[in-house]
Structure formats: structure tokens, C-alpha cells
Motif scaffolding. Sequence first.
Motif, PDB file in Angstrom:
ATOM      1  N   THR A 376      75.979  58.071  16.899  1.00  0.00           N
ATOM      2  CA  THR A 376      77.227  58.385  16.200  1.00  0.00           C
ATOM      3  C   THR A 376      78.298  57.345  16.510  1.00  0.00           C
ATOM      4  O   THR A 376      78.962  56.825  15.603  1.00  0.00           O
ATOM      5  CB  THR A 376      77.727  59.788  16.600  1.00  0.00           C
ATOM      6  N   SER A 377      78.468  57.026  17.794  1.00  0.00           N
ATOM      7  CA  SER A 377      79.477  56.034  18.194  1.00  0.00           C
ATOM      8  C   SER A 377      79.151  54.658  17.632  1.00  0.00           C
ATOM      9  O   SER A 377      80.028  53.951  17.129  1.00  0.00           O
ATOM     10  CB  SER A 377      79.557  55.960  19.723  1.00  0.00           C
ATOM     11  N   ASN A 378      77.879  54.277  17.707  1.00  0.00           N
ATOM     12  CA  ASN A 378      77.465  52.961  17.231  1.00  0.00           C
ATOM     13  C   ASN A 378      77.619  52.842  15.718  1.00  0.00           C
ATOM     14  O   ASN A 378      77.969  51.781  15.193  1.00  0.00           O
ATOM     15  CB  ASN A 378      76.010  52.699  17.629  1.00  0.00           C
ATOM     16  N   GLY A 379      77.368  53.951  15.006  1.00  0.00           N
ATOM     17  CA  GLY A 379      77.499  53.933  13.557  1.00  0.00           C
ATOM     18  C   GLY A 379      78.932  53.752  13.098  1.00  0.00           C
ATOM     19  O   GLY A 379      79.185  53.219  12.012  1.00  0.00           O
ATOM     20  N   LEU A 380      79.890  54.171  13.934  1.00  0.00           N
ATOM     21  CA  LEU A 380      81.307  54.065  13.571  1.00  0.00           C
ATOM     22  C   LEU A 380      81.919  52.717  13.958  1.00  0.00           C
ATOM     23  O   LEU A 380      82.997  52.368  13.474  1.00  0.00           O
ATOM     24  CB  LEU A 380      82.100  55.186  14.257  1.00  0.00           C
ATOM     25  N   LYS A 381      81.242  51.957  14.818  1.00  0.00           N
ATOM     26  CA  LYS A 381      81.820  50.713  15.333  1.00  0.00           C
ATOM     27  C   LYS A 381      82.032  49.659  14.255  1.00  0.00           C
ATOM     28  O   LYS A 381      82.985  48.894  14.300  1.00  0.00           O
ATOM     29  CB  LYS A 381      80.916  50.139  16.437  1.00  0.00           C
ATOM     30  N   THR A 388      87.163  55.051   8.822  1.00  0.00           N
ATOM     31  CA  THR A 388      86.475  55.759   9.908  1.00  0.00           C
ATOM     32  C   THR A 388      86.394  57.263   9.663  1.00  0.00           C
ATOM     33  O   THR A 388      85.403  57.907  10.015  1.00  0.00           O
ATOM     34  CB  THR A 388      87.174  55.497  11.258  1.00  0.00           C
ATOM     35  N   ALA A 389      87.441  57.847   9.062  1.00  0.00           N
ATOM     36  CA  ALA A 389      87.421  59.290   8.790  1.00  0.00           C
ATOM     37  C   ALA A 389      86.317  59.625   7.794  1.00  0.00           C
ATOM     38  O   ALA A 389      85.589  60.611   7.955  1.00  0.00           O
ATOM     39  CB  ALA A 389      88.778  59.747   8.256  1.00  0.00           C
ATOM     40  N   GLN A 390      86.188  58.795   6.737  1.00  0.00           N
ATOM     41  CA  GLN A 390      85.126  58.998   5.752  1.00  0.00           C
ATOM     42  C   GLN A 390      83.751  58.832   6.399  1.00  0.00           C
ATOM     43  O   GLN A 390      82.829  59.611   6.135  1.00  0.00           O
ATOM     44  CB  GLN A 390      85.282  57.986   4.614  1.00  0.00           C
ATOM     45  N   ALA A 391      83.625  57.835   7.279  1.00  0.00           N
ATOM     46  CA  ALA A 391      82.355  57.594   7.965  1.00  0.00           C
ATOM     47  C   ALA A 391      81.998  58.764   8.881  1.00  0.00           C
ATOM     48  O   ALA A 391      80.839  59.205   8.928  1.00  0.00           O
ATOM     49  CB  ALA A 391      82.439  56.300   8.777  1.00  0.00           C
ATOM     50  N   ALA A 392      82.990  59.281   9.609  1.00  0.00           N
ATOM     51  CA  ALA A 392      82.747  60.424  10.501  1.00  0.00           C
ATOM     52  C   ALA A 392      82.322  61.648   9.704  1.00  0.00           C
ATOM     53  O   ALA A 392      81.442  62.412  10.123  1.00  0.00           O
ATOM     54  CB  ALA A 392      84.008  60.724  11.308  1.00  0.00           C
ATOM     55  N   MET A 393      82.946  61.842   8.527  1.00  0.00           N
ATOM     56  CA  MET A 393      82.575  62.964   7.668  1.00  0.00           C
ATOM     57  C   MET A 393      81.130  62.834   7.206  1.00  0.00           C
ATOM     58  O   MET A 393      80.369  63.806   7.210  1.00  0.00           O
ATOM     59  CB  MET A 393      83.518  63.024   6.465  1.00  0.00           C
TER      60      MET A 393
END
Length: 511
Positions: A376-381, A388-393
Amino acid sequence: MKAWLILFNVIIATNLAIISAVTSAVAESSIIGDLGIEGSVQQWVTILYFLGVNSAVPIGNWLGDRFGYKRMYFIGVSFFILGSFFVGLSSNFHMIVASRFIEGIGAGLIFPVGLALIMKNFPKEKLSLPINLYLGLSFGGGIGLGSIISGYFAQAGYWQACFFMNIPFGIFCLIATYYEIKETEKIDNGKFDFWGYLTFIIFVATLLIALTQGNLVSTTNGWKSPLVVGCLISCIVALIVWIFIEKKTSNPIISLKMFKYPLFVMACLSVFAIGSTLFATVSLASQYMEVSLKFQKQTTGLMLSIYGLALATFTMFSTFLMKHIHTLLVVLTGLCFLAISLFMNNELTFLSNKTHLAMILILRGMGIGLSLGPITSNGLKNIPLGHTAQAAMLLTFFRQTGATYGGSILNIIIIRRQFFHSQTFGEQITNYGIGFQETLRKMTSFFSFYHGNSPTEAKERAKQVIIDNVKNQSLIQSINDALFIFGIVICCIGFLLIFLNIKRQKEKPIP
């Protein structure tokens, strides 16, 4: 300090949502038995919850941007409390599935909006620790606590308490939200993508109905039934129309541009597979322990709590490892443990002991704990700050759809393999089989000597026990086969991650 209080608040609310999902798996037989729900529709008690989640997750961030994340988080927790209250009061099938859907909508807002609140209140360079604490304490803690609580109350004959207990903790979250969380800046993010959202929900719902109903024995003609065929056609059409709409609209619910980042796409696929395993382990392990090993619900809950504890512990431990070891190595170690645990499932029989099962559950919890947070952390980097909000969703959505569709896919494999194993084992139960005759002779002698049955009664009783054991082992082996296939998928994900990271090092990063 306030950021940590927000994290604590979100962890509690997410914990409640996970506990509710676990309860429907561990206490399922108690719920359907108490309400007199028919076997052909009992799966909807769980499915409607996840359908509510999957309906709300995609719009959580849009609503947060438009109306404020504090407000939407407050509404999400309120919906969840309301749904839990009516689930506890439910007296029939229609009331409980409607209440579960409302509860799912609340959880579907809590997941993405809660994660967004965490991301907005912690610096980006320090997000690894809070995200891993969130995942570990929410999901691992939720599974651990939910297993114990639901097992205890289900065995006591009061499954409603599992849902009523959400209310005081939920109210605490509402009070803390009102006083401790500052409202975020509202953003005019344009017109709501109504048609995109509608076609997406049609796609999600019809796919779920098709996967669920096509696999049921009670569905006439199975996958060829008009309902299933119609849902599959609607699903494909809705997906095509949705992609067309999202490419044309200026404010899509799900931006297809997010999928131009290969590592992010891989992270989405990874959390889908891990999410499938995460929740399927709870339902399949519960089924195995209660049906095959004849465990009481409280014992089942205690065994599953080991899995939750391992998951929580190693999710938090992964934060420490990422500070000293490359993130990819932590992820691959977790995927390795996860794959091994899935392959080890093949050793389980109806004679397996608690120690053997506990070792598999611990390994699986370790594997998911070491891989889910870092992925999850690596995917957001690699995602630009504004996305980032769209990616986290999206990561949240793929994790939750993994829980929904992954379970359905596993059940399809299990039913198909169960037919195969029942036929294979059944062929060995013949009057000409040497092994069968020897086992029958020994068991006939046992029932005749120790239970005082007549020779005829002892022989018939011995035959029935053998047949029951064959059916039991057919189910167990079918579950093992399905998890073995998922183990292969996890291995493929590991190899793809290695390939993409090597490729990324050779290329310039996307601007």
C-alpha cells in the motif's frame, strides 16, 4: 498530537467495520438458524454488506472533497451505527439484508474517508508508520477481536450482541470526530459523474450476482440460467459503457489516468489478491473448523484470533523492517510466507490437530502483515501529490472487492473441485476395494464390540461413517485446491513485482 488522535479514531471505526464482517462469517449458522433463513439465500447476509461497501468506497473521496472529509466520516460512522442497530433488531431475512446493506454503506465511507484523513494529517514522508498501524490494528485487530467476540456470543445464543456493541464505540467515534477533527477545505470538484457511477455500480452488482448465483445448486441450469446469463451480459455492457464515459468526462469518479503507473496497477492487483486471502481465510477456516473438525464456535473464534494477532503484529513490524530493508524485500518476504501457508493448507484433513492449523494461520497472518502495508505504501509513493486521495481510494476499493469477489471465485473453484473429489473418493467405496473392505471390517468390529451393535447394524453404521468421512475430506480437499491456486497467483504477483522494479530502475520515472 491531534494527528495521532485522528488515527486512533479511524482505527476504532475501521475495527468495528471489520468485526462486523468477521461476525457474519463466524456466527453465520447462528444467524440463519435463528432467523430461519433458507440455505439458497443465506449468502446474501454477507454479500449485501460487501455490496454496500463497494457502492460507497468509489464516491467517498469525491464526497469528502465536495462536502468535507470530517462531515463524510461523521456520516459514514452514523450510517454504520444505524445499520448495526437494525441488524441486531432483525427478525427476518429482508430486514437483516437491508440493515446489512446500510451498515455496508457506512463502512464503505469509513474506509476511504478515514484513510484520507490519516493521509491529510500526517506528512507524506512519515506516512509509512501510521498507514501500517492503521492496517495492522484495524484489520488484524478487527479479525482477532471479531473472532473472539462473535464466537463467544454465537455460542451463547446471542449473536445480536456482536452488532449492538458497535453502537457505544461508534458514538464515541462520533463525539471524538465532532470535537477533535478539523474540517478539511472544501473543493469544487465539478459536476458529479452520475452516469459513470451508475454504470459502475451496475457492473459491480451484476458481476457479484452472476458469480454468486451461477455457483448455487439451487439455481436452475446454473451458469446457463437466464438470470446469470443476463447479469453477465449486463456486466460486460456496463463495463464498456463505464470506460467510455470515464474517458469523456472531465471529473470521473475513478480516473483511468491513475492506471498509467505500472507499480500502482501492480499494487492494486496485489491488494486484491491479498484482500481475497485475508477475508476468505476467516470464512473458509470457520467452515473447516466447525464442519470438519466439529469445533464449537468459541473455539473457532479463539483459533482465528491467532490469525488476527499475527496479522496485526507483523503489519506493525513491517514498519520497522522498511526502515532497514528495501520495501520490495519486505513485500516479497511477506508474499513468500503467504504462499507457503496457502500451499501448506493441502496437508489438512479431518484428522488434523489444532497445532497444525494454528501454524498455518500464523504463517498466513505473518505473510499478509508483512506484505499488505508495504505494498500500500509503495503503491502511493509514485503518485503525484494531488492524486494521492484518489490512489488511496482505489487501493481501498481493490482490497474490498478482493474480499467480495475473491470469496466468490474461491467458492466457484471449491464447488467444482468438490464434485471431482467426491467422485474420485466415491469410486474407492466399492465392495471390491481392498482398502474399503479392510476399513469396513475394522470399523464393524469396533461398533460391534464397543457399542454392542448387532453385526448388521454395526456394518451399516460403519458404512455411514466412512461415507461421511469421504464427504468431509472431499470438502476439505476442495478448499485446499482453491487455496493452492491462490498460492500460485501470489507467487506470480511476486515475480511481476520483481520484474517491474527491475524495469523501473532501468527507466526514467514518469514525470
